[in-house]
Scaffold this motif. Structure first.
Motif, PDB file in Angstrom:
ATOM      1  N   VAL A 163       0.854  -1.195   0.000  1.00 53.08           N
ATOM      2  CA  VAL A 163       0.000   0.000   0.000  1.00 53.08           C
ATOM      3  C   VAL A 163       0.884   1.237   0.000  1.00 53.08           C
ATOM      4  O   VAL A 163       1.802   1.355   0.822  1.00 53.08           O
ATOM      5  N   HIS A 164       0.606   2.183  -0.912  1.00 50.08           N
ATOM      6  CA  HIS A 164       1.453   3.365  -1.070  1.00 50.08           C
ATOM      7  C   HIS A 164       0.578   4.614  -1.143  1.00 50.08           C
ATOM      8  O   HIS A 164      -0.284   4.724  -2.022  1.00 50.08           O
ATOM      9  N   ALA A 209      -6.200   5.290   5.225  1.00 49.13           N
ATOM     10  CA  ALA A 209      -7.467   4.952   4.560  1.00 49.13           C
ATOM     11  C   ALA A 209      -7.274   3.770   3.616  1.00 49.13           C
ATOM     12  O   ALA A 209      -8.087   2.840   3.584  1.00 49.13           O
ATOM     13  N   ALA A 210      -6.189   3.782   2.837  1.00 51.48           N
ATOM     14  CA  ALA A 210      -5.916   2.682   1.915  1.00 51.48           C
ATOM     15  C   ALA A 210      -5.654   1.385   2.675  1.00 51.48           C
ATOM     16  O   ALA A 210      -6.085   0.300   2.265  1.00 51.48           O
ATOM     17  N   ALA A 266      -7.681  -2.220   2.418  1.00 48.63           N
ATOM     18  CA  ALA A 266      -7.013  -3.481   2.115  1.00 48.63           C
ATOM     19  C   ALA A 266      -7.284  -4.535   3.181  1.00 48.63           C
ATOM     20  O   ALA A 266      -7.593  -5.689   2.880  1.00 48.63           O
ATOM     21  N   LEU A 267      -7.185  -4.140   4.454  1.00 53.41           N
ATOM     22  CA  LEU A 267      -7.423  -5.092   5.545  1.00 53.41           C
ATOM     23  C   LEU A 267      -8.867  -5.573   5.559  1.00 53.41           C
ATOM     24  O   LEU A 267      -9.144  -6.757   5.760  1.00 53.41           O
ATOM     25  N   GLY A 268      -9.798  -4.659   5.347  1.00 50.00           N
ATOM     26  CA  GLY A 268     -11.211  -5.037   5.355  1.00 50.00           C
ATOM     27  C   GLY A 268     -11.574  -5.990   4.235  1.00 50.00           C
ATOM     28  O   GLY A 268     -12.519  -6.765   4.352  1.00 50.00           O
ATOM     29  N   ALA A 269     -10.818  -5.952   3.131  1.00 48.87           N
ATOM     30  CA  ALA A 269     -11.081  -6.848   2.008  1.00 48.87           C
ATOM     31  C   ALA A 269     -10.433  -8.205   2.201  1.00 48.87           C
ATOM     32  O   ALA A 269     -10.655  -9.122   1.412  1.00 48.87           O
ATOM     33  N   GLY A 270      -9.608  -8.341   3.244  1.00 52.28           N
ATOM     34  CA  GLY A 270      -8.944  -9.621   3.496  1.00 52.28           C
ATOM     35  C   GLY A 270      -7.496  -9.650   3.087  1.00 52.28           C
ATOM     36  O   GLY A 270      -6.873 -10.709   3.022  1.00 52.28           O
ATOM     37  N   VAL A 330     -13.369  -3.832  -5.059  1.00 46.46           N
ATOM     38  CA  VAL A 330     -12.477  -4.047  -6.196  1.00 46.46           C
ATOM     39  C   VAL A 330     -11.329  -4.981  -5.820  1.00 46.46           C
ATOM     40  O   VAL A 330     -10.926  -5.837  -6.604  1.00 46.46           O
ATOM     41  N   ILE A 331     -10.800  -4.861  -4.600  1.00 44.39           N
ATOM     42  CA  ILE A 331      -9.719  -5.749  -4.151  1.00 44.39           C
ATOM     43  C   ILE A 331     -10.179  -7.200  -4.216  1.00 44.39           C
ATOM     44  O   ILE A 331      -9.451  -8.078  -4.688  1.00 44.39           O
TER      45      ILE A 331
END
Length: 451
Positions: free
Chosen positions: A84-85, A95-96, A100-104, A205-206
Motif C-alpha cells: 500500500v502506497h 485509509a488505503a 485493504a485489511l477489510g477486504a482480506g 475491487v480488491i
C-alpha cells in the motif's frame, strides 16, 4: 447424497469443506464439515480439496456427494499479499490500509510519500498479488501518486495495480499503466476530503481482483474450474458475514484467534458522543490483524508477552506445554494452557483494535479527545475460528473483553452479549452471502444459537 452448496475454505495449512442443503428454502441447513491438509507443497491445492470432500463423505456417511454449486474462500499461497502506497501516513495511507485489511488483504508493506530506491527493491522482493496506490484528496496534491505509479510500473512486475487516489489523476494513471502493459483498476478515492473515509468501493475491487488473479497458488486454476461462484479471501469473507449480521442484530465485534494470527472485525458507527471527540475518522467496518498473536505458530510471542515466570506460577510444566504444543490441544492441561494464551491474544488484539480517550491541555484548560475505533456501542462479542469455537471456556474468555477496560479505553460495555460461531462456518457464510444473503443470515443465527 444431494447437496445444494459446498463452500471450500482453502487455508495455508488446512482445507475445510462445509455442506449446505435447503438453500433458497425457508429452512436452510448446515449438514456437516470435512477437512484435510491443504497440499500447497504437493504442488496442487486440489489434492487437499478432494481430501476434504472425502472426509466430508465419511462424516456424513455418504457413498457419494452430488452438489449443485461450489463457492470458495482462500488464504493459500500466503493469502492476498498487498503493498500500500499513499501520501500522508495518517490520512490517505491509513485509509488505503483500512480498505485493504477489510477486504482480506495481508499487508506486507506500507509507504508514505515518494518511493525510494530501497522501497522499490522491497516491493520486488515481496512480489505482492496486488499493489494499491492512493494519495491526495480529490483536486488536491497530484504529483506523489503519479510519481509512485511510474516507479512501480518501471519494475516490470506482472502485478495488477489499484489506483484509489485523487480523481484528477485517473486519466494520467491509465495512460502510465497502458504504456507499460500493466493491468489497472480505477476506483473512487479512499480519502476524497479531509476527515472523510470512503473505503468500501476499494474493498469490493480488491476482492474482484483477488478472484481474477487467484491462480497464483499451485492448482488454483483447477479449483477455479470446479468453483461455480466467487472465490474471496478468507478474512474478507468473515468481514462480509460481520456486516450482514450487524444489519440484523446491531453493533458487533468478532474475534478470530488462530494458530498464526488473531483477527478482530468490528462493525459499528460508535456513539454520537465519542464521534464528536474523534480527531480522525474511523471506518464503519474495521479489521485488524495481529501477526504475532497465534496460539500455535506464534506461541512463543504470546508466552513472552505474558511472561514465563507468571505462567510457571499457573502451570507446573510450562516448558513441556510450549515444546509439545499441538494445533488442536488434547489433554485437559493442554486445553487450559491454550485457553490462557487465547485470553491474552483476545485482550491484546482488543487493545490494539479499539480506541482510547485522551486528555490534552491548552489555554482554555483540559479537553477530552478520542482516537481510534469506538466499541462502546457494541451489543455482541462473537467468537469464531478454531480456539474460540472449540475451547471449553471460550465464553468466559470473550467476556473478559468487556471487563478489561480501565476507564479511558473505548471497549464494549459489560452488557455486551457473548455469542459463539458453534459450527465454525462464518467464513463460508460470508462467501455464501454474496449470492444467498437471506440463507447465510439464517445459517449464521443457527450457528450462534439465536432463535
Amino acid at each position: 447424497m444431494k447437496i445444494d452448496v459446498l463452500v471450500a475454505e482453502i487455508g495455508s495449512t488446512t482445507t475445510v469443506i462445509n455442506a449446505f442443503r435447503g438453500i433458497g428454502s425457508p429452512c436452510p441447513e448446515f449438514l456437516g464439515q470435512g477437512q484435510a491438509p491443504t497440499s500447497v507443497l504437493a504442488g496442487d491445492v486440489t489434492i487437499g480439496l478432494k481430501g476434504a470432500i472425502d472426509d466430508l463423505k465419511y462424516n456424513l456417511k455418504a457413498h457419494d456427494i452430488i452438489y449443485d454449486e461450489m463457492l470458495a474462500t482462500s488464504s493459500a499461497a500466503g493469502g492476498l499479499r498487498m503493498t500500500v502506497h499513499g501520501l500522508v501516513y495518517d490520512m490517505t495511507v491509513r485509509a488505503a490500509k483500512e480498505a485493504a485489511l477489510g477486504a482480506g488483504g495481508i499487508i506486507k508493506m506500507v509507504t508514505s510519500g515518494k518511493l525510494r530506491r530501497t522501497d522499490l527493491k522491497k516491493v520486488k522482493d515481496i512480489n505482492p498479488n496486488i499493489i494499491l496506490i492512493a494519495g491526495g484528496v480529490d483536486y488536491g496534491e497530484r504529483e506523489t501518486a503519479l510519481y509512485n505509479m511510474e516507479q512501480l510500473v518501471s519494475l516490470g512486475l506482472d502485478i495488477p495495480i489499484i489506483y484509489a487516489g485523487n480523481i484528477e489523476n485517473q486519466e494520467e494513471a491509465a495512460e502510465i499503466c497502458e504504456d507499460a502493459g500493466v493491468k489497472l483498476y480505477l476506483v473512487d478515492n479512499v480519502y476524497p476530503k479531509v476527515d472523510i473515509l470512503n473505503v468500501e468501493p476499494t474493498r469490493k475491487v480488491i476482492q474482484d481482483v483477488f478472484e481474477e488473479h487467484i491462480i497464483h497458488a499451485p492448482g488454483m486454476s483447477t479449483v477455479r474450474e470446479m468453483v461455480t461462484g466467487p472465490i474471496i479471501p478468507t478474512p474478507g469473507a468473515v468481514m462480509e458475514a460481520a456486516k450482514l449480521l450487524k444489519d440484523e442484530l446491531g453493533d458487533l465485534v468478532i474475534f478470530d484467534v488462530g494458530g498464526a494470527t488473531t483477527d478482530v472485525h468490528s462493525v459499528t458507527e460508535g456513539s454520537e458522543e465519542i464521534n464528536k471527540m474523534l480527531i480522525s475518522p474511523e471506518p464503519y467496518a474495521k479489521r485488524t490483524v495481529e501477526g504475532d498473536l497465534g496460539v500455535f505458530v506464534n506461541i512463543n510471542h504470546i508466552v513472552e508477552k505474558i511472561g514465563l515466570e507468571e505462567l510457571e506460577d499457573e502451570f507446573s510444566n510450562v516448558e513441556e506445554l510450549i515444546e509439545n504444543a499441538k494445533p488442536i490441544p488434547e489433554t485437559e492441561e493442554e486445553k487450559r494452557f491454550i485457553e490462557r494464551l487465547t485470553k491474552e491474544a483476545v485482550l491484546t488484539a482488543l487493545e490494539r483494535h479499539a480506541g482510547t480517550l485522551r486528555y490534552i491541555y491548552g489555554p482554555t484548560g483540559k479537553k477530552t479527545i478520542a482516537e481510534g475505533k469506538d466499541l462502546t456501542n457494541i451489543k455482541y462479542i462473537i467468537g469464531t475460528g478454531g480456539a474460540l469455537t472449540r475451547l471449553p471456556n471460550r465464553v468466559e474468555i470473550l467476556k473478559s473483553a468487556a471487563d478489561d477496560g480501565r476507564g479511558l479505553e473505548l471497549y464494549p460495555g459489560n452488557d455486551a452479549q457473548v455469542l459463539i460461531d458453534n459450527h465454525y462456518i462464518f467464513a463460508s457464510l460470508g462467501v455464501l452471502s454474496k449470492k444467498y444473503p437471506e440463507d447465510a443470515l439464517k445459517l449464521m443465527k443457527n450457528s450462534l444459537n439465536i432463535k
